[in-house]
Design an enzyme around this catalytic site. Structure first.
Site, PDB file in Angstrom:
ATOM      1  N   PRO A  78       6.899   3.014   0.318  1.00  0.00           N
ATOM      2  CA  PRO A  78       7.274   2.316   1.556  1.00  0.00           C
ATOM      3  C   PRO A  78       6.116   1.520   2.134  1.00  0.00           C
ATOM      4  O   PRO A  78       5.011   2.038   2.321  1.00  0.00           O
ATOM      5  CB  PRO A  78       7.683   3.467   2.480  1.00  0.00           C
ATOM      6  CG  PRO A  78       8.191   4.518   1.557  1.00  0.00           C
ATOM      7  CD  PRO A  78       7.322   4.424   0.327  1.00  0.00           C
ATOM      8  N   CYS A  79       6.374   0.221   2.394  1.00  0.00           N
ATOM      9  CA  CYS A  79       5.275  -0.687   2.739  1.00  0.00           C
ATOM     10  C   CYS A  79       5.036  -0.796   4.234  1.00  0.00           C
ATOM     11  O   CYS A  79       4.061  -1.413   4.649  1.00  0.00           O
ATOM     12  CB  CYS A  79       5.561  -2.083   2.174  1.00  0.00           C
ATOM     13  SG  CYS A  79       7.036  -2.872   2.859  1.00  0.00           S
ATOM     14  N   GLN A  80       5.883  -0.228   5.081  1.00  0.00           N
ATOM     15  CA  GLN A  80       5.716  -0.399   6.520  1.00  0.00           C
ATOM     16  C   GLN A  80       4.336   0.011   7.037  1.00  0.00           C
ATOM     17  O   GLN A  80       3.805  -0.628   7.944  1.00  0.00           O
ATOM     18  CB  GLN A  80       6.803   0.378   7.283  1.00  0.00           C
ATOM     19  CG  GLN A  80       8.160  -0.291   7.269  1.00  0.00           C
ATOM     20  CD  GLN A  80       8.926  -0.037   5.982  1.00  0.00           C
ATOM     21  OE1 GLN A  80       8.436   0.678   5.110  1.00  0.00           O
ATOM     22  NE2 GLN A  80      10.105  -0.595   5.852  1.00  0.00           N
ATOM     23  N   PHE A  82       1.550  -0.589   5.846  1.00  0.00           N
ATOM     24  CA  PHE A  82       0.544  -1.585   5.512  1.00  0.00           C
ATOM     25  C   PHE A  82       0.926  -2.981   6.004  1.00  0.00           C
ATOM     26  O   PHE A  82       0.195  -3.932   5.800  1.00  0.00           O
ATOM     27  CB  PHE A  82       0.355  -1.628   3.994  1.00  0.00           C
ATOM     28  CG  PHE A  82       0.219  -0.268   3.382  1.00  0.00           C
ATOM     29  CD1 PHE A  82      -0.916   0.490   3.610  1.00  0.00           C
ATOM     30  CD2 PHE A  82       1.220   0.281   2.606  1.00  0.00           C
ATOM     31  CE1 PHE A  82      -1.055   1.754   3.066  1.00  0.00           C
ATOM     32  CE2 PHE A  82       1.101   1.539   2.053  1.00  0.00           C
ATOM     33  CZ  PHE A  82      -0.048   2.274   2.288  1.00  0.00           C
ATOM     34  N   ASN A 124       4.008  -3.970  -3.621  1.00  0.00           N
ATOM     35  CA  ASN A 124       3.863  -3.689  -2.200  1.00  0.00           C
ATOM     36  C   ASN A 124       3.459  -4.962  -1.474  1.00  0.00           C
ATOM     37  O   ASN A 124       3.300  -6.022  -2.096  1.00  0.00           O
ATOM     38  CB  ASN A 124       2.818  -2.575  -1.980  1.00  0.00           C
ATOM     39  CG  ASN A 124       3.145  -1.680  -0.800  1.00  0.00           C
ATOM     40  OD1 ASN A 124       3.252  -2.146   0.328  1.00  0.00           O
ATOM     41  ND2 ASN A 124       3.317  -0.384  -1.062  1.00  0.00           N
TER      42      ASN A 124
END
Length: 351
Positions: A78-80, A82, A124
């Site tokens: 999950p990229c949230q 970053f 990502n």
């Protein structure tokens, strides 16, 4: 040579769909979001396992592969944590909260250490590379014997009809992996190429032949706003009677794409989880007076037009589907990743 992949944090299967297009056998997808299960299993033809990655062991994943296969492990943690966008709104977040958000990357590293796949790939947001959690991830892979490379990649260079820049990481037990050469660097797929053949609909309408080809309803004021917006334009096309108070402030000038229409002859802007609302970005249809439909959002993420996201007897939840589509790895980018892996393993086998 048999190449098999397992997809962690698989969502509805954008990356898995790209792997399959390139001929890699996807054995399973793993994600905690049960709402992705139908789409994943229907389109990928592989098992969707509703499991918490933090509770998985390497042994759980090893048994998904055939004994004689080259093992590929892919994932989009999950990229949230970053993201530049979400980072602005977490100024009061505690160190403990931040640590929890980064934990999935650490769990991904742990699973790689336990499974020891031949090849690993991760996709990502580019900003992940500036975080200590990412540096630690790379260091752990290198300590486990992997040759690690990563780079920023423009999805439009690989046939995705969208300006989307992502970080793609490869790790191999053999040699460094080179990303496949761009296929569309000088001839990007445009919004017109992608969605112009879809039937016209009105705001709030559901097309009879495809219930995912539906757009959100608009109130009278927003209808007037979208009608006053030219192709490729934004709120700056309006007269003052239609502008919001924030647009008249000096800071409002930075939100140029809000309430904007897409350009027919360019790739779309980034398809986000908020892509069904004209007030969230340049998500207006180039000429029809509405935001893009769910199906159009999916096609701009390079999902096939017949990709099934919802079971026949299931209600269409627009917000949930926008989240699933916006969070997905674009299929064509996934295919480029898969072609890179296949070429690498083919070269290794020959040598």
């Amino acid at each position: 040579m048999k190449i098999e992949a397992v997809d962690l944090f698989c969502g509805v299967g954008g990356l898995s769909a790209g792997l399959r297009l390139a001929g890699i056998d996807v054995r399973a997808g793993i994600d905690l979001d049960t709402s992705c299960k139908y789409a994943y299993e229907k389109n990928i033809n592989a098992a969707f396992l509703t499991l918490d990655v933090a509770e998985l062991s390497g042994a759980d994943i090893i048994k998904l592969y055939s004994p004689d296969a080259k093992k590929v492990l892919v994932g989009c943690a999950p990229c949230q944590p970053f993201s530049m966008y979400t980072g602005r709104y977490r100024q009061n977040e505690t160190a403990q909260d931040t640590d929890k958000r980064w934990n999935m990357l650490r769990e991904f590293a742990r699973i790689i250490e336990e499974v020891q796949p031949d090849v690993v790939s991760m996709e990502n947001v580019p900003r992940v590379a500036v975080h200590p959690a990412f540096n630690s991830f790379v260091a752990r892979l290198e300590a486990a014997g992997y040759k690690v490379t990563f780079q920023k990649v423009r999805a439009q260079n690989y046939g995705v009809p969208q300006r989307r820049t992502r970080l793609v990481l490869f790790a191999s037990k053999f040699e460094e992996i080179e990303l496949a050469e761009p296929t569309h660097e000088n001839s990007p797929v445009t919004v017109r190429d992608a969605i112009s053949s879809l039937p016209p609909i009105k705001a709030g309408e559901v097309h009879a032949g495809d219930r995912l080809h539906q757009s959100r309803n608009l109130g009278e004021t927003n209808l007037r706003r979208i009608r006053a917006t030219r192709e490729g334009g934004s709120w700056k096309d309006w007269d003052e009677s239609l502008q919001l108070a924030c647009h008249r402030k000096p800071g409002g000038k930075s939100f140029r794409a809000v309430y904007g229409r897409m350009n027919w002859d360019e790739p779309s802007p980034v398809i986000t989880t908020q892509c069904l609302g004209i007030g969230n970005g340049r998500f207006g249809h180039p000429e029809q007076d509405r935001a893009i439909s769910i199906r159009e959002a999916a096609v701009l993420q390079s999902f096939p037009v017949d990709f099934e996201f919802v079971a026949p007897d299931e209600r269409v939840n627009q917000l949930r589907l926008a989240r699933q589509i916006g969070n997905a790895v674009p299929v064509k980018l996934g295919e480029a990743v898969a072609r890179s892996i296949k070429r690498h393993l083919d070269q290794h086998q020959k040598s």
